[in-house]
Design an enzyme around this catalytic site. Structure first.
Site, PDB file in Angstrom:
ATOM      1  N   ALA A 249       0.859  -1.176   0.000  1.00 27.75           N
ATOM      2  CA  ALA A 249       0.000   0.000   0.000  1.00 27.75           C
ATOM      3  C   ALA A 249       0.901   1.233   0.000  1.00 27.75           C
ATOM      4  CB  ALA A 249      -0.875  -0.006   1.243  1.00 27.75           C
TER       5      ALA A 249
ATOM      6  N   GLY B  57       0.567  -5.128   0.792  1.00 26.68           N
ATOM      7  CA  GLY B  57      -0.583  -5.087  -0.119  1.00 26.68           C
ATOM      8  C   GLY B  57      -0.251  -5.652  -1.488  1.00 26.68           C
TER       9      GLY B  57
ATOM     10  N   GLU C  19      -0.764  -9.209  -1.172  1.00 29.06           N
ATOM     11  CA  GLU C  19      -2.214  -9.432  -1.052  1.00 29.06           C
ATOM     12  C   GLU C  19      -2.879  -9.403  -2.428  1.00 29.06           C
ATOM     13  OE1 GLU C  19      -3.614  -7.890   3.263  1.00 29.06           O
ATOM     14  OE2 GLU C  19      -2.593  -6.356   2.047  1.00 29.06           O
TER      15      GLU C  19
ATOM     16  N   GLU D 204       4.242  -5.652   7.201  1.00 29.85           N
ATOM     17  CA  GLU D 204       3.423  -4.670   7.918  1.00 29.85           C
ATOM     18  C   GLU D 204       3.779  -4.583   9.406  1.00 29.85           C
ATOM     19  OE1 GLU D 204       0.817  -5.988   4.423  1.00 29.85           O
ATOM     20  OE2 GLU D 204       2.324  -6.865   5.737  1.00 29.85           O
TER      21      GLU D 204
HETATM   22  N1  T1G Z   1       4.588   3.487   0.158  1.00 30.61           N
HETATM   23  C1  T1G Z   1       5.037   4.716  -0.169  1.00 30.61           C
HETATM   24  N2  T1G Z   1       6.338   5.002  -0.483  1.00 30.61           N
HETATM   25  C2  T1G Z   1       7.191   3.982  -0.464  1.00 30.61           C
HETATM   26  C3  T1G Z   1       6.792   2.656  -0.126  1.00 30.61           C
HETATM   27  C4  T1G Z   1       5.419   2.430   0.186  1.00 30.61           C
HETATM   28  N3  T1G Z   1       4.950   1.231   0.484  1.00 30.61           N
HETATM   29  N4  T1G Z   1       7.882   1.866  -0.187  1.00 30.61           N
HETATM   30  C5  T1G Z   1       8.909   2.662  -0.549  1.00 30.61           C
HETATM   31  N5  T1G Z   1       8.505   3.926  -0.717  1.00 30.61           N
HETATM   32  C6  T1G Z   1       9.325   5.083  -1.151  1.00 30.61           C
HETATM   33  C7  T1G Z   1      10.384   5.474  -0.126  1.00 30.61           C
HETATM   34  O1  T1G Z   1       9.872   6.365   0.822  1.00 30.61           O
HETATM   35  C8  T1G Z   1      11.431   6.134  -1.018  1.00 30.61           C
HETATM   36  O2  T1G Z   1      11.005   7.436  -1.303  1.00 30.61           O
HETATM   37  C9  T1G Z   1      11.357   5.328  -2.289  1.00 30.61           C
HETATM   38  O3  T1G Z   1      10.074   4.693  -2.285  1.00 30.61           O
HETATM   39  C10 T1G Z   1      12.405   4.267  -2.374  1.00 30.61           C
HETATM   40  O4  T1G Z   1      12.354   3.471  -1.202  1.00 30.61           O
HETATM   41  C11 T1G Z   1      -2.784  -3.054   3.142  1.00 30.61           C
HETATM   42  C12 T1G Z   1      -1.064  -2.100   5.090  1.00 30.61           C
HETATM   43  C13 T1G Z   1      10.333  -1.825  -1.313  1.00 30.61           C
HETATM   44  C14 T1G Z   1      12.183  -2.948  -0.172  1.00 30.61           C
HETATM   45  O5  T1G Z   1       6.335  -2.077   4.199  1.00 30.61           O
HETATM   46  O6  T1G Z   1      10.590  -1.976   2.345  1.00 30.61           O
HETATM   47  O7  T1G Z   1       0.838  -2.814   2.290  1.00 30.61           O
HETATM   48  O8  T1G Z   1      12.793   8.708  -0.217  1.00 30.61           O
HETATM   49  O9  T1G Z   1      14.721   3.841  -0.463  1.00 30.61           O
HETATM   50  O10 T1G Z   1      15.957   0.500  -0.676  1.00 30.61           O
HETATM   51  O11 T1G Z   1      -1.801  -4.865   4.001  1.00 30.61           O
HETATM   52  O12 T1G Z   1      11.161   0.577   0.137  1.00 30.61           O
HETATM   53  O13 T1G Z   1      12.920   8.221  -2.642  1.00 30.61           O
HETATM   54  O14 T1G Z   1      11.198   9.806  -1.749  1.00 30.61           O
HETATM   55  O15 T1G Z   1      13.294   2.078   0.631  1.00 30.61           O
HETATM   56  O16 T1G Z   1      15.077  -0.068  -2.978  1.00 30.61           O
HETATM   57  C15 T1G Z   1       3.904  -2.698   3.200  1.00 30.61           C
HETATM   58  C16 T1G Z   1       8.082  -0.754   2.316  1.00 30.61           C
HETATM   59  C17 T1G Z   1       3.145  -1.427   3.208  1.00 30.61           C
HETATM   60  C18 T1G Z   1       7.462  -2.071   2.109  1.00 30.61           C
HETATM   61  C19 T1G Z   1      12.604  -0.951  -1.635  1.00 30.61           C
HETATM   62  N6  T1G Z   1       5.105  -2.534   2.427  1.00 30.61           N
HETATM   63  N7  T1G Z   1       9.170  -0.484   1.403  1.00 30.61           N
HETATM   64  O17 T1G Z   1      13.754  -0.621  -0.947  1.00 30.61           O
HETATM   65  O18 T1G Z   1      14.082   1.791  -1.744  1.00 30.61           O
HETATM   66  S1  T1G Z   1       1.758  -1.535   4.264  1.00 30.61           S
HETATM   67  C20 T1G Z   1       6.253  -2.223   3.008  1.00 30.61           C
HETATM   68  C21 T1G Z   1      10.363  -1.124   1.525  1.00 30.61           C
HETATM   69  C22 T1G Z   1       0.653  -2.504   3.389  1.00 30.61           C
HETATM   70  C23 T1G Z   1      -1.503  -3.708   3.342  1.00 30.61           C
HETATM   71  C24 T1G Z   1      -0.526  -2.980   4.153  1.00 30.61           C
HETATM   72  C25 T1G Z   1      11.441  -0.697   0.590  1.00 30.61           C
HETATM   73  C26 T1G Z   1      11.594  -1.620  -0.637  1.00 30.61           C
HETATM   74  P1  T1G Z   1      12.032   8.601  -1.482  1.00 30.61           P
HETATM   75  P2  T1G Z   1      13.671   2.802  -0.581  1.00 30.61           P
HETATM   76  P3  T1G Z   1      14.828   0.380  -1.626  1.00 30.61           P
END
Ligand code: T1G
Ligand code: NAD
Length: 685
Positions: free
Chosen positions: A63, A102, A105, A125
């Protein structure tokens, strides 16, 4: 179709290709694009099936976290997933990289999942104080068994392609040409009766006992982490409720966690860690210099750990000491530290030898001449450090980064001892350097942008979290720490015992209190600095002068019987403190725990506000990241500046003013930035 999802057709199979950099997060636009693709594929009689593929460094990173807390925009993720679940035609997910949260999912709502060799499937999450909120707690158990699914959610770490296949999350592994293989699989599925949607695959849950056994292992975490308790309840609902009701329960749990201050704090940390990597006002695209060889000066407590960081990253490093005996001691300590990891099974004997082979010892600073980066970790004395930098100016090769690991001292002064101040900066590691994640990259007045970019980039290569800070006494972390240390002294004199002071912080969530931490680092470090700066700390000075340097002498604030790592209270220390209080004329009283906590934390927040005002730190989030990765501040509170904002700056300002009144110490008066934000009813964000 324009936007983040492209729609194409190949021989009756529709292919929706996601391209929404940087990480294909499920933003409103992305959800709308996917929903449109599903609608088109369903409506077009010529289409037999749909493949969802993606481009970029992830498949779908989950998400869009930046949308949390904002009014929901349709189609929501739950609506999109219901569309996929109800789609009458096979939908195949072609996963080439990370499918997280997500994103997974979405994949699990498809009829099948074809994985490329670099696919990573996970539900992270939990790290955001949340649980999978769009059916993940119901579909993952049906695909991989409830016990394994709970483990995947509770750990939050992704599975690689092979492990995901073995776990039942993937249906097919495509070594190459993933989209073609997925298209063929979709076509094959379209030939036969459609596979049952995952929502109806109850048989996949596995025995309830196995699940309950897994849940039992999480009891301790469930007591302190609400998201863990909630995910256990949601997965248990797989056995107790019809799918639709269980999904509704999951949704309610998700929305409650979304509003929980701990999740808000962890989401703040997520973005703060990423923002901290962005160095303010250096030209975009500033290229770091090449670093192929390193040198570390001093093989003491820090030098040894720093050398291990380089070897762990595969960078050959020369450790330089003043004489053979000191060098031998340092190299033996490094080998012993690796040896302990081998004993613990976290390192193989071969890896130990491979890393030791990257670490070479030498005597005399000449030996640093081939290094691309030189980190100085000699005694914390300015005279010695300036001498060392003057020598490095003569022997180091052109373009070498000259870095100091000083805890407090002025990097500008060291730079001024050279003819190349643009190459001088601080690389401040934290003890133990081979373990602690934080690296304060100290930008001196003349530090060149590419030197700064090199140090930050190198920090990431060493597996550290680099945060750029300015020059001042103690930089960000230690400068704030000094305010806490001051209060520790006063609290002990006024009646608190070391174990009470430490308990206030461990109850708050720190793994170690200030007295135990002082004993770990060595009380002589602070004493050396006070001696050099003419400052006093009556209790800590008396402990050092009594030979109580901490763990390294078997006693400090605590006693360490036979080298124990955990200290025990020592009546001798209590008596010593009482005597000093009498000598200093300090009245003693029983001090309530909440006052102890506030006196330890609020002066630090106040100093953090001064640091932001002076521009020593670029963002409040940087201060938070420093305290999380350098000093063990509990992540679920978001760090000192976020925590203070969440608590309310007006209340904090009032409390500080009280403390200033009671102690007569003007440094406790609310800092201008804090007072201003309090008056505006705002936080530091
Ligand atoms: N949402 C918004 N922005 C995100 C994002 C996300 N999920 N993931 C990364 N970014 C942005 C981050 O802020 C950065 O921005 C840029 O992307 C690069 O990220 C309903 C509730 C995927 C392994 O927890 O673990 O789904 O600083 O530097 O090292 O059930 O990002 O460049 O402006 O980290 O290559 C669950 C979170 C969400 C994964 C990539 N997902 N992301 O790593 O790049 S909750 C996560 C990561 C959800 C549902 C639920 C990592 C990555 P900027 P980065 P990276
Ligand atoms: P230490 O006393 O354990 O080690 C210092 C080493 O430097 C000694 O082995 C000494 O022989 C060597 N040395 C002295 N002069 C030298 C020279 N001219 N050339 C080569 N080697 C020389 O000290 P430490 O705790 O490792 O601290 C080193 C530096 O790191 C200090 O500036 C300190 O403030 C900083 N630091 C310490 C910590 C900590 O927790 N100990 C944390 C962060 C930063």
């Amino acid at each position: 179709m324009t936007g983040p999802v492209r729609y194409g057709i190949a021989e009756g199979i529709a292919v929706a290709t996601i391209a929404s950099p940087p990480v294909n997060a499920l933003s409103a636009a992305m959800r709308a694009g996917l929903a449109e693709a599903v609608r088109r594929a369903c409506a077009d009689p010529a289409i037999r099936a749909l493949v969802i593929a993606a481009e970029g460094r992830t498949w779908i990173a989950g998400a869009d976290i930046s949308e949390f807390g904002k009014p929901p925009v349709s189609p929501t993720l739950a609506e999109l997933i219901a569309m996929l679940d109800g789609c009458p035609k096979p939908v195949v997910a072609a996963i080439h990289a990370a499918a997280l949260g997500g994103g997974l999912e979405v994949a699990m709502a498809c009829s099948a999942r074809v994985l490329g060799p670099k696919a990573k499937l996970g539900l992270p999450e939990v790290k955001l104080g949340l649980l999978p909120g769009s059916g993940g707690t119901q579909r993952a158990p049906r695909l991989m068994g409830a016990a394994a699914a709970l483990r995947l959610m509770a750990e939050g770490e992704p599975l690689d392609a092979a492990a995901a296949m073995a776990a039942g999350l993937g249906d097919m592994l495509a070594e190459d040409d993933l989209v073609m293989v997925a298209t063929a699989h979709a076509a094959a599925l379209a030939e036969g009766p459609p596979p049952p949607p995952v929502s109806r695959r109850d048989a996949g849950l596995g025995p309830r006992e196995a699940f309950e056994a897994e849940a039992a292992k999480l009891t301790r975490r469930a007591a302190t982490e609400p998201q863990v308790a909630a995910m256990i309840a949601c997965v248990r609902a797989c056995y107790e409720l019809p799918f639709v009701e269980a999904v509704a329960q999951e949704r309610a749990a998700f929305l409650a966690l979304l509003d929980d201050p701990r999740s808000k704090a962890l989401r703040h940390v997520f973005f703060a860690e990423r923002d901290a990597a962005k160095i303010a006002d250096i030209p975009a695209g500033t290229a770091p210099r090449k670093v192929a060889r390193a040198a570390v000066l001093g093989a003491g407590t820090m030098g040894g750990g720093i050398a291990m960081c380089f070897a762990n990253a595969g960078i050959p490093v020369r450790v330089i000491e003043t004489d053979d005996a000191a060098l031998r001691r340092g190299l033996d300590r490094i080998r012993a530290t690796y040896g302990a990891s081998v004993k613990r099974g976290s390192l193989s004997a071969e890896a130990l030898e491979a890393r030791m082979a990257l670490i070479e010892g030498a005597v005399g600073l000449e030996a640093a001449k081939e290094a691309d980066v030189i980190v100085e970790a000699v005694f914390e004395e300015m005279g010695l450090k300036k001498q060392v930098f003057a020598t490095l100016d003569r022997v180091a090769k052109p373009g070498a980064i000259l870095a100091s690991n000083t805890s407090y001292l002025d990097i500008d002064e060291m730079a001024a001892a050279t003819s190349r101040p643009g190459d001088v900066l601080g690389m401040h590691f934290f003890s133990p350097a081979n373990v602690m994640k934080l690296l304060e990259v100290v930008r001196a007045k003349a530090t060149a942008p590419d030197a700064l970019a090199t140090a930050a980039e190198l920090g990431r290569r060493l597996g550290k979290v680099p945060v750029v800070v300015g020059v001042c006494f103690g930089f960000v972390g230690n400068r704030m720490l000094a305010r806490r240390t001051q209060q520790v002294e006063r609290l002990l004199l006024e009646g608190a015992l070391p174990q009470q002071v430490d308990k206030a912080l461990t109850d708050f969530g720190f793994r170690m209190g200030p007295c135990a931490m002082g004993d770990l680092a060595g009380l002589d470090i602070g004493w050396r600095i006070r001696q050099a700066t003419g400052k006093r700390a009556p209790v800590a000075d008396a402990l050092v002068e009594a030979g109580r340097l901490g763990q390294k002498t078997g006693k400090g604030y605590y006693l360490y019987p036979e080298g124990a790592r955990a200290g025990v209270p020592d009546a001798e220390v209590a008596a010593l403190i009482e005597a000093i209080a009498a000598r200093e004329g300090v009245a003693r009283r029983a001090i309530p725990q909440d006052e102890i906590l506030d006196r330890l934390l609020l002066p630090m927040v106040n100093e953090g506000a001064r640091i932001l005002e002076e521009g020593i730190a670029a963002r409040p989030g940087d201060v938070d990241v420093i305290w999380l990765h350098g000093y063990g501040w509990p992540a679920w509170t978001g760090g000192p500046m976020h925590w203070a904002g969440a608590r309310g700056l007006a209340q904090i300002a009032a409390r500080l003013a009280q403390f200033a009144e009671a102690s007569g110490d003007d440094s406790l008066r609310p800092a201008p930035l804090l007072a201003r934000r309090a008056a505006e009813g705002r936080g530091f964000g």
